[in-house]
Design an enzyme around this catalytic site. Structure first.
Site, PDB file in Angstrom:
ATOM      1  N   HIS A   1      19.076   7.875 -23.746  1.00 37.44           N
ATOM      2  CA  HIS A   1      17.680   7.995 -24.150  1.00 37.44           C
ATOM      3  C   HIS A   1      16.756   7.289 -23.148  1.00 37.44           C
ATOM      4  O   HIS A   1      15.828   7.884 -22.606  1.00 37.44           O
ATOM      5  CB  HIS A   1      17.495   7.404 -25.557  1.00 37.44           C
ATOM      6  CG  HIS A   1      16.094   7.428 -26.055  1.00 37.44           C
ATOM      7  ND1 HIS A   1      15.641   8.366 -26.952  1.00 37.44           N
ATOM      8  CD2 HIS A   1      15.021   6.645 -25.781  1.00 37.44           C
ATOM      9  CE1 HIS A   1      14.365   8.156 -27.200  1.00 37.44           C
ATOM     10  NE2 HIS A   1      13.955   7.103 -26.503  1.00 37.44           N
ATOM     11  N   GLU A   2      17.057   6.013 -22.902  1.00 32.43           N
ATOM     12  CA  GLU A   2      16.196   5.248 -21.998  1.00 32.43           C
ATOM     13  C   GLU A   2      16.270   5.816 -20.585  1.00 32.43           C
ATOM     14  O   GLU A   2      15.282   5.810 -19.853  1.00 32.43           O
ATOM     15  CB  GLU A   2      16.575   3.761 -22.010  1.00 32.43           C
ATOM     16  CG  GLU A   2      16.409   3.075 -23.374  1.00 32.43           C
ATOM     17  CD  GLU A   2      15.053   3.310 -24.036  1.00 32.43           C
ATOM     18  OE1 GLU A   2      14.053   3.508 -23.315  1.00 32.43           O
ATOM     19  OE2 GLU A   2      15.002   3.316 -25.288  1.00 32.43           O
TER      20      GLU A   2
ATOM     21  N   HIS B   1      13.794   8.557 -20.192  1.00 30.92           N
ATOM     22  CA  HIS B   1      12.453   8.052 -19.853  1.00 30.92           C
ATOM     23  C   HIS B   1      12.385   7.715 -18.365  1.00 30.92           C
ATOM     24  O   HIS B   1      11.395   7.999 -17.694  1.00 30.92           O
ATOM     25  CB  HIS B   1      12.139   6.777 -20.642  1.00 30.92           C
ATOM     26  CG  HIS B   1      11.805   6.990 -22.088  1.00 30.92           C
ATOM     27  ND1 HIS B   1      10.809   7.857 -22.490  1.00 30.92           N
ATOM     28  CD2 HIS B   1      12.299   6.425 -23.223  1.00 30.92           C
ATOM     29  CE1 HIS B   1      10.718   7.814 -23.827  1.00 30.92           C
ATOM     30  NE2 HIS B   1      11.612   6.963 -24.284  1.00 30.92           N
TER      31      HIS B   1
ATOM     32  N   HIS C   1      11.793  10.637 -16.234  1.00 29.55           N
ATOM     33  CA  HIS C   1      10.396  11.082 -16.326  1.00 29.55           C
ATOM     34  C   HIS C   1       9.545  10.338 -15.284  1.00 29.55           C
ATOM     35  O   HIS C   1       8.615  10.898 -14.713  1.00 29.55           O
ATOM     36  CB  HIS C   1       9.896  10.793 -17.750  1.00 29.55           C
ATOM     37  CG  HIS C   1       8.726  11.606 -18.196  1.00 29.55           C
ATOM     38  ND1 HIS C   1       8.125  11.406 -19.404  1.00 29.55           N
ATOM     39  CD2 HIS C   1       8.015  12.600 -17.603  1.00 29.55           C
ATOM     40  CE1 HIS C   1       7.110  12.245 -19.539  1.00 29.55           C
ATOM     41  NE2 HIS C   1       7.026  12.976 -18.461  1.00 29.55           N
TER      42      HIS C   1
END
Ligand code: ZN
Length: 671
Positions: free
Chosen positions: A463-464, A467, A470
């Protein structure tokens, strides 16, 4: 005083990363004061410019200002959240109201705002590129929403509110950290005997850090959750669960309830000053969701299915408990324990067995592997002085070109806030000079040798890292539009989408390797793991959605009621099952009260999930999780665009149309 304050010098380091080996806590105060003064001088020069406003002499000049402050703050905020100490916390307490006043001073500079407004009024005649236009719109909107268009009297009121809110937010975090630090449970030999090996080892490590002789369970998620799953001692589970659920409401010094109450009242006042009925209306205006009704409608639709599922599950778990000879009611401290038993029976999944296939190092490599197959990124470890010995850095290259620096800070420690997050020392931009992202992932995994992750932990890591991608793949001109600077209900799309690659069989076969025998995960175990990925989803959805609904209703209400009373009223109105607690009760709901970022926006994860479920289906429809064209479209339309494009348009370019809530319900196995 500090002639050689390293925070104020040019950083001739690789990637211009902060020279952590030279920075001492004593340097911050001077650096922050100087940086604040410098930005005010820069802003003054822009507003005093005698020439009429142009995009360059106003908007681009604003972008060039405050660079020193951003640099100092990026270091300071990282240290205070990932490696706090008393001095850092004191500084944070001292500077957060100063920083709020500083921002208000800038946004209430009338001459400056007049220039921005003048440009905004003639936006279509300025011959701007699409990105420049969006930048001007964003800056104008930020100023208006911060109160720039208010009367002098209301501006003053706004300033006071902002200052107080930032003090409250800081205090909220510090109280929570204090509560998490102080509580621990020493394990007696008889209690230890029934716990899995990995948990005992982690409990021993925690004891070492704390300087006590018996193994301990503290309030780190990676200790308390497995303890609640595995300890057959119901009394101890009750004690642990209650300590976990009551963080921030211990009365006295560290009580967060009065802070939450005052925060809500101030947010309401702020929204009213700006002409909104309530804070939720104000907050959602700039989100994809736009209106509170849209959020409520999504949450309530999901709520109905989640509750039904949770109720059915509870009945089954209560039978497990009855079979243990316990005829009591079923309580929150029983849920995870019996759920784990059921999981072992129905899915033949044993947490200890699963963990031995998920070492931290292998999972980091797995995330890199996916980033390579999808986007052509390569990761090379580099040695740099960082802020803590547990941090590791990698240089990121694409087509042989260095494009970013990635830092992982994965282990739990008492100086770190709970949870997991992604932040950046520097975001990608091309103006005024090319600036490469320096991205940080912070997690709270219990350290071991080797460190073994639960499947949930591995999901958090992915998940992290989503990010981080991104940020790493961002390709815009202006920093305020770069990387993760998108609306909150869109920002979880890249992160949640990336989680899907963890369950791709090719990835598991390659990286889920037993830490001792080095043999890859068996086909059977993998199938069981994937088959169980929606296990206990009723419980998880109820935990989350109740928190999101409380957050939303808190920011719609117009009442001076006690927050706990209000929270309980909301919970009884929506009918929270008694055996399930909110994922974050108000006194430790840091998302909502440690600052305003997720206030009235905790729903964002779910909003983004509707899209991530649908976005991953695009790969599934092609039967290829690494389809090159689709990955390119994801990068071109979403990951590289930051906030330079409206998120709705970005999503439609990738997928054709916006998805419906069914995608989420199916993804969670609720329908
Ligand atoms: Zn996230």
């Amino acid at each position: 005083m500090f002639f050689d304050n390293p925070l104020l010098k040019n950083w001739n380091t690789p990637y211009k990363i902060a020279p952590f080996d030279e920075i001492k806590d004593d340097h911050f105060s001077e650096a922050l004061e100087k940086a604040l003064a410098e930005e005010l001088r820069e802003i003054q020069a822009i507003s005093d410019n005698p020439n009429p406003a142009t995009f360059t002499n106003t908007i681009l000049a604003i972008l060039k200002s405050g660079k020193l402050l951003n640099r100092v703050l990026s270091v300071f905020y990282t240290l205070v959240s990932a490696d706090a100490n008393e001095q850092r916390e004191k500084l944070m307490m001292e500077f957060s109201p100063k920083l709020a006043v500083h921002s208000s001073t800038i946004t209430s500079n009338e001459k400056l705002f007049n220039r921005i407004q003048d440009l905004f009024n003639r936006i279509d005649s300025l011959n701007l590129s699409a990105e420049e236009k969006r930048l001007l719109e964003k800056i104008y909107q930020d100023f208006v929403r911060a109160g720039a268009a208010l009367s002098d009297k209301n501006k003053e009121a706004m300033k006071e509110i902002q200052e107080r809110l930032s003090t409250l937010g800081t205090k909220f975090s510090q109280n929570l950290l204090a509560d998490e630090r102080s509580w621990f449970l020493e394990l007696e030999e008889k209690d230890e005997a029934c716990l899995p090996d990995f948990l005992i080892k982690a409990a021993q490590k925690a004891a070492e850090e704390k300087g006590v002789s018996k193994p301990i369970i503290n309030l780190s998620r990676s200790l308390i959750i497995p303890f609640l799953q595995f300890s057959p001692n119901r009394e101890l589970r009750k004690k642990a669960q209650e300590a976990w659920a009551s963080r921030g409401e211990h009365g006295e010094e560290t009580d967060n309830r009065p802070i939450a109450r005052e925060t809500l009242a101030l947010r309401r006042q702020m929204a009213n000053l700006l002409g909104y009925t309530n804070f939720a209306e104000f907050k959602l205006e700039t989100e994809m969701a736009k209106k509170p009704e849209n959020v409520e409608s999504l949450l309530l639709q999901v709520w109905k299915y989640a509750k039904e599922r949770a109720q059915k599950d509870q009945n089954i778990l209560a039978e497990y408990m009855a079979n243990d000879g316990i005829s009591d009611d079923f309580y929150p401290w029983d849920w995870l324990y019996y759920s784990e038993k059921r999981r072992q029976k129905e899915h033949e999944l044993n947490e200890e067995e699963v963990k031995s296939y998920f070492s931290l190092d292998q999972m980091v490599e797995a995330a890199f592997y996916c980033a390579n197959k999808l986007f052509g990124l390569s990761f090379q470890p580099v040695s740099l002085p960082l802020y803590h010995k547990d941090c590791k850095a990698w240089e990121v290259t694409k087509n042989g070109e260095k494009i970013a620096l990635f830092i992982g800070d994965y282990f739990a420690r008492s100086s770190k806030r709970s949870g997991a997050w992604c932040s950046a020392f520097q975001s990608q931009a091309k103006f005024p000079v090319s600036q490469k992202p320096i991205v940080l992932n912070v997690c709270n995994f219990a350290k071991g040798s080797p460190t073994l992750l639960s499947f949930d932990d591995a999901r958090t890591l992915f998940h992290e890292f989503g990010h981080a991608l991104h940020q790493i793949l961002s390709n815009v001109t202006y920093e305020p539009l770069s990387g993760t600077s998108v609306s909150r209900d869109f920002v979880e799309l890249p992160s949640q989408l990336f989680e899907h690659w963890l369950t791709v069989p090719e990835v598991l076969k390659r990286f889920a390797v037993h830490y001792k025998t080095k043999s890859p995960i068996s086909e059977k175990l993998m199938e069981r793991l994937i088959g169980a990925s929606n296990y206990d989803m009723g419980y998880q959805t109820v935990e989350y959605t109740s928190s999101a609904l409380v957050d939303l209703y808190f920011h719609l209400e117009d009442t001076e009621k006690d927050v706990m009373e209000l929270q309980n009223e909301i919970l009884s109105k929506i009918g929270l099952p008694e055996a399930i607690k909110m994922r974050h009760a108000t006194p430790h709901f840091a998302h909502v009260f440690s600052g305003g970022y997720y206030a009235a926006a905790y729903y964002s994860y779910m909003w983004s999930e509707v899209m991530d479920a649908d976005a991953f289906s695009a790969f599934e429809e092609l039967d290829n999780p690494f389809d090159a064209n689709l990955a390119k479209s994801l990068e071109d339309n979403i990951l590289s665009k930051g906030n330079s494009l409206d998120p709705e348009i970005a999503y439609k370019r990738f997928r054709g149309s916006l998805p419906k809530v069914d995608a989420l319900l199916r993804g969670r196995g609720l329908i």
